[in-house]
Design a protein around this motif. Structure first.
Motif, PDB file in Angstrom:
ATOM      1  N   SER A 319     -18.999  26.612 -63.879  1.00 45.34           N
ATOM      2  CA  SER A 319     -19.012  27.416 -65.102  1.00 45.34           C
ATOM      3  C   SER A 319     -19.329  28.876 -64.800  1.00 45.34           C
ATOM      4  N   THR A 320     -20.054  29.120 -63.710  1.00 44.21           N
ATOM      5  CA  THR A 320     -20.374  30.494 -63.315  1.00 44.21           C
ATOM      6  C   THR A 320     -19.253  31.100 -62.483  1.00 44.21           C
ATOM      7  N   VAL A 321     -18.676  30.313 -61.588  1.00 44.30           N
ATOM      8  CA  VAL A 321     -17.582  30.800 -60.745  1.00 44.30           C
ATOM      9  C   VAL A 321     -16.367  31.141 -61.600  1.00 44.30           C
ATOM     10  N   GLY A 322     -15.972  30.219 -62.488  1.00 45.37           N
ATOM     11  CA  GLY A 322     -14.820  30.466 -63.342  1.00 45.37           C
ATOM     12  C   GLY A 322     -13.578  29.714 -62.922  1.00 45.37           C
ATOM     13  N   TRP A 323     -13.640  28.981 -61.818  1.00 48.04           N
ATOM     14  CA  TRP A 323     -12.512  28.144 -61.390  1.00 48.04           C
ATOM     15  C   TRP A 323     -13.044  26.941 -60.613  1.00 48.04           C
ATOM     16  N   GLY A 324     -12.147  26.017 -60.300  1.00 46.90           N
ATOM     17  CA  GLY A 324     -12.544  24.768 -59.680  1.00 46.90           C
ATOM     18  C   GLY A 324     -13.085  24.936 -58.265  1.00 46.90           C
ATOM     19  N   CYS A 325     -14.007  24.061 -57.904  1.00 44.80           N
ATOM     20  CA  CYS A 325     -14.638  24.095 -56.589  1.00 44.80           C
ATOM     21  C   CYS A 325     -14.429  22.763 -55.871  1.00 44.80           C
ATOM     22  N   GLU A 326     -14.388  22.804 -54.550  1.00 44.56           N
ATOM     23  CA  GLU A 326     -14.427  21.571 -53.764  1.00 44.56           C
ATOM     24  C   GLU A 326     -15.851  21.034 -53.799  1.00 44.56           C
ATOM     25  N   PHE A 327     -15.994  19.758 -54.089  1.00 44.04           N
ATOM     26  CA  PHE A 327     -17.334  19.193 -54.238  1.00 44.04           C
ATOM     27  C   PHE A 327     -17.559  18.071 -53.250  1.00 44.04           C
ATOM     28  N   TYR A 328     -18.701  18.137 -52.546  1.00 39.48           N
ATOM     29  CA  TYR A 328     -19.115  17.103 -51.619  1.00 39.48           C
ATOM     30  C   TYR A 328     -20.469  16.591 -52.092  1.00 39.48           C
ATOM     31  N   ARG A 329     -20.445  15.372 -52.643  1.00 39.41           N
ATOM     32  CA  ARG A 329     -21.686  14.802 -53.179  1.00 39.41           C
ATOM     33  C   ARG A 329     -22.452  14.128 -52.036  1.00 39.41           C
ATOM     34  N   MET A 330     -23.181  14.923 -51.304  1.00 42.24           N
ATOM     35  CA  MET A 330     -23.918  14.439 -50.142  1.00 42.24           C
ATOM     36  C   MET A 330     -24.952  15.475 -49.753  1.00 42.24           C
ATOM     37  N   ASN A 331     -25.834  15.120 -48.851  1.00 42.36           N
ATOM     38  CA  ASN A 331     -26.791  16.109 -48.389  1.00 42.36           C
ATOM     39  C   ASN A 331     -26.147  17.018 -47.353  1.00 42.36           C
ATOM     40  N   ILE A 332     -26.791  18.123 -47.062  1.00 39.20           N
ATOM     41  CA  ILE A 332     -26.208  19.146 -46.198  1.00 39.20           C
ATOM     42  C   ILE A 332     -25.962  18.614 -44.791  1.00 39.20           C
ATOM     43  N   ALA A 333     -26.900  17.836 -44.271  1.00 47.05           N
ATOM     44  CA  ALA A 333     -26.766  17.314 -42.916  1.00 47.05           C
ATOM     45  C   ALA A 333     -25.496  16.481 -42.776  1.00 47.05           C
ATOM     46  N   ASP A 334     -25.239  15.600 -43.751  1.00 49.36           N
ATOM     47  CA  ASP A 334     -24.052  14.746 -43.683  1.00 49.36           C
ATOM     48  C   ASP A 334     -22.777  15.570 -43.808  1.00 49.36           C
ATOM     49  N   TRP A 335     -22.792  16.577 -44.674  1.00 47.10           N
ATOM     50  CA  TRP A 335     -21.596  17.402 -44.840  1.00 47.10           C
ATOM     51  C   TRP A 335     -21.257  18.143 -43.551  1.00 47.10           C
ATOM     52  N   ILE A 336     -22.254  18.715 -42.923  1.00 50.44           N
ATOM     53  CA  ILE A 336     -22.020  19.451 -41.680  1.00 50.44           C
ATOM     54  C   ILE A 336     -21.488  18.515 -40.595  1.00 50.44           C
ATOM     55  N   GLN A 337     -22.046  17.348 -40.502  1.00 49.81           N
ATOM     56  CA  GLN A 337     -21.668  16.420 -39.443  1.00 49.81           C
ATOM     57  C   GLN A 337     -20.348  15.700 -39.709  1.00 49.81           C
ATOM     58  N   GLU A 338     -20.018  15.474 -40.991  1.00 46.41           N
ATOM     59  CA  GLU A 338     -18.844  14.670 -41.308  1.00 46.41           C
ATOM     60  C   GLU A 338     -17.639  15.473 -41.789  1.00 46.41           C
ATOM     61  N   ASN A 339     -17.880  16.472 -42.618  1.00 50.66           N
ATOM     62  CA  ASN A 339     -16.757  17.149 -43.273  1.00 50.66           C
ATOM     63  C   ASN A 339     -16.780  18.668 -43.147  1.00 50.66           C
ATOM     64  N   GLY A 340     -17.865  19.196 -42.644  1.00 54.74           N
ATOM     65  CA  GLY A 340     -18.054  20.636 -42.780  1.00 54.74           C
ATOM     66  C   GLY A 340     -17.677  21.458 -41.579  1.00 54.74           C
ATOM     67  N   ILE A 341     -18.565  22.314 -41.200  1.00 58.69           N
ATOM     68  CA  ILE A 341     -18.278  23.359 -40.239  1.00 58.69           C
ATOM     69  C   ILE A 341     -18.162  22.827 -38.829  1.00 58.69           C
ATOM     70  N   LYS A 342     -17.266  23.433 -38.068  1.00 57.20           N
ATOM     71  CA  LYS A 342     -17.104  23.140 -36.659  1.00 57.20           C
ATOM     72  C   LYS A 342     -17.329  24.432 -35.878  1.00 57.20           C
ATOM     73  N   THR A 343     -18.000  24.318 -34.760  1.00 55.79           N
ATOM     74  CA  THR A 343     -18.263  25.493 -33.936  1.00 55.79           C
ATOM     75  C   THR A 343     -17.722  25.263 -32.540  1.00 55.79           C
ATOM     76  N   HIS A 344     -17.498  26.352 -31.822  1.00 58.33           N
ATOM     77  CA  HIS A 344     -17.050  26.239 -30.438  1.00 58.33           C
ATOM     78  C   HIS A 344     -18.066  25.476 -29.618  1.00 58.33           C
ATOM     79  N   ASP A 345     -19.348  25.701 -29.931  1.00 57.40           N
ATOM     80  CA  ASP A 345     -20.414  25.010 -29.203  1.00 57.40           C
ATOM     81  C   ASP A 345     -20.287  23.505 -29.400  1.00 57.40           C
ATOM     82  N   ALA A 346     -19.990  23.090 -30.651  1.00 55.77           N
ATOM     83  CA  ALA A 346     -19.860  21.664 -30.947  1.00 55.77           C
ATOM     84  C   ALA A 346     -18.623  21.076 -30.263  1.00 55.77           C
ATOM     85  N   GLU A 347     -17.536  21.876 -30.184  1.00 54.57           N
ATOM     86  CA  GLU A 347     -16.312  21.386 -29.561  1.00 54.57           C
ATOM     87  C   GLU A 347     -16.484  21.154 -28.072  1.00 54.57           C
ATOM     88  N   ARG A 348     -17.305  21.953 -27.443  1.00 58.95           N
ATOM     89  CA  ARG A 348     -17.570  21.776 -26.018  1.00 58.95           C
ATOM     90  C   ARG A 348     -18.399  20.514 -25.787  1.00 58.95           C
TER      91      ARG A 348
END
Length: 348
Positions: A319-348
């Motif tokens: 309602s504040t943004v004004g358009w639709g958002c991607e939503f991940y109903r999970m805690n931050i740790a799970d999102w990072i590990q399962e669906n979120g950010i990837k880093t070069h360090d992690a790829e190595r």
């Protein structure tokens, strides 16, 4: 020409909760033992019981939230003279001392929690910090704690780290509610120059950051009250420093191509954050305002990601943004590990 990627993270209590910091809901019950240890629990209980007659320190459900309590104390202080012909058993000075002691003990506790969190840094936090560095991202943090300050900047911490010097490349950590290592000139004056840096202002209005990070109690027993905005319903941002921080918050959001909300609930009563966020998303569609009243070229709608356990959080943010958002109903740790950010360090 392809638009350069500009990532902005908006983080709140949900991020800190993943590191065993308290939430607004459970802060007072978790803090109470420390208040007992320093002998200020009785006076604070008396204040709580005035507003909440059924309060019992042994029953968690009877505690107000810290935001509710500090708001009640603020209203009490503002109306103190208007509601009574005499002081009675509790003076306005005692109320101010009580509030100050409560905030001071909270600050000390948060420093202790920081030490514990950094000793056992979880893998998800390592990945998050690496991603922020690689992306040269901006973090808008509504938390006071110093976890990200330490992990992102360490000994290189300076005013540019906090988005107060635009010549410095990212990452930037903007803290619109203040920080546990920011102090007014009066508190910072005993500290040696090589252990502090100016964030802005002059004379008594100057604000300093401490480097290296330090607690609010010195080895000699001095106590320092950090420059933080207490969690109340009607927050005040009179300091010029906070005005700069809010302006920089809007500027960074206005040019973001991707905004990631991590553990930020955008509570209904947080009108300041809601307004500033709305300004930034409005500018994405219409262009940021320039000093001459004209607008910059609009960068367009950012991709917005919301990571939270509550669907109500998604509704408030959309309602504040004004358009639709991607939503991940999970805690931050799970999102990072399962669906979120990837880093070069992690790829190595």
């Amino acid at each position: 020409m392809e638009q350069k990627k500009k990532v902005v993270y908006v983080v709140g209590a949900g991020l800190s909760a993943g590191l065993n910091f308290p939430t607004i809901r459970n802060l007072l019950p978790r803090l109470w033992g420390r208040l007992e240890n320093v002998g200020i629990d009785t006076e604070i209980a008396n204040v709580i019981r005035f507003h909440h007659p059924n309060f019992n320190a042994n029953i968690c459900d009877t505690y107000p939230t810290i935001e509710q309590l500090l708001s009640e104390m603020k209203v009490n202080a503002e109306l103190f003279q208007s509601t009574r012909p005499a002081t009675g058993n509790f003076s306005s000075e005692q109320l101010d001392d009580c509030r100050g002691n409560l905030l001071q003990e909270m600050a000390i506790w948060f420093h202790d929690l920081k030490k514990t969190a950094l000793k056992s840094k979880p893998a998800w936090l390592h990945d998050l910090v690496n991603a922020i560095k690689e992306e040269e991202a901006t973090i808008i943090s509504f938390n006071w704690d110093l976890i990200l300050d330490q992990l992102l900047f360490g000994a290189a911490l300076d005013k540019g780290s906090y988005g107060l010097d635009r010549r410095k490349k990212g990452p930037h950590l903007i803290k619109p509610h203040g920080s546990l290592n920011w102090y007014r000139s009066s508190a910072a004056s005993p500290i040696k120059n090589d252990k502090k840096f100016s964030l802005g202002g002059t004379g008594e209005a100057e604000v300093f950051g401490f480097r290296p990070l330090r607690g609010v109690r010195s080895k000699k027993g001095r106590r320092y009250m950090p420059l933080i905005v207490p969690p109340v319903y009607t927050k005040q941002f009179d300091e010029p420093l906070f005005q700069k921080l809010w302006q920089e918050t809007v500027r960074q959001l206005s040019i973001a191509t991707e905004v990631r909300f991590l553990g930020f609930s955008l509570a209904e009563a947080d009108f300041h954050a809601r307004f500033v966020l709305r300004c930034g998303f409005y500018n994405q569609e219409h262009g940021a305002l320039k000093k001459d009243g004209q607008r910059e070229t609009a960068t367009g709608r950012a991709k917005v990601i919301v990571v939270d356990l509550s669907c109500e959080t998604l509704k408030r943010i959309e309602s504040t943004v004004g358009w639709g958002c991607e939503f991940y109903r999970m805690n931050i740790a799970d999102w990072i590990q399962e669906n979120g950010i990837k880093t070069h360090d992690a790829e190595r």
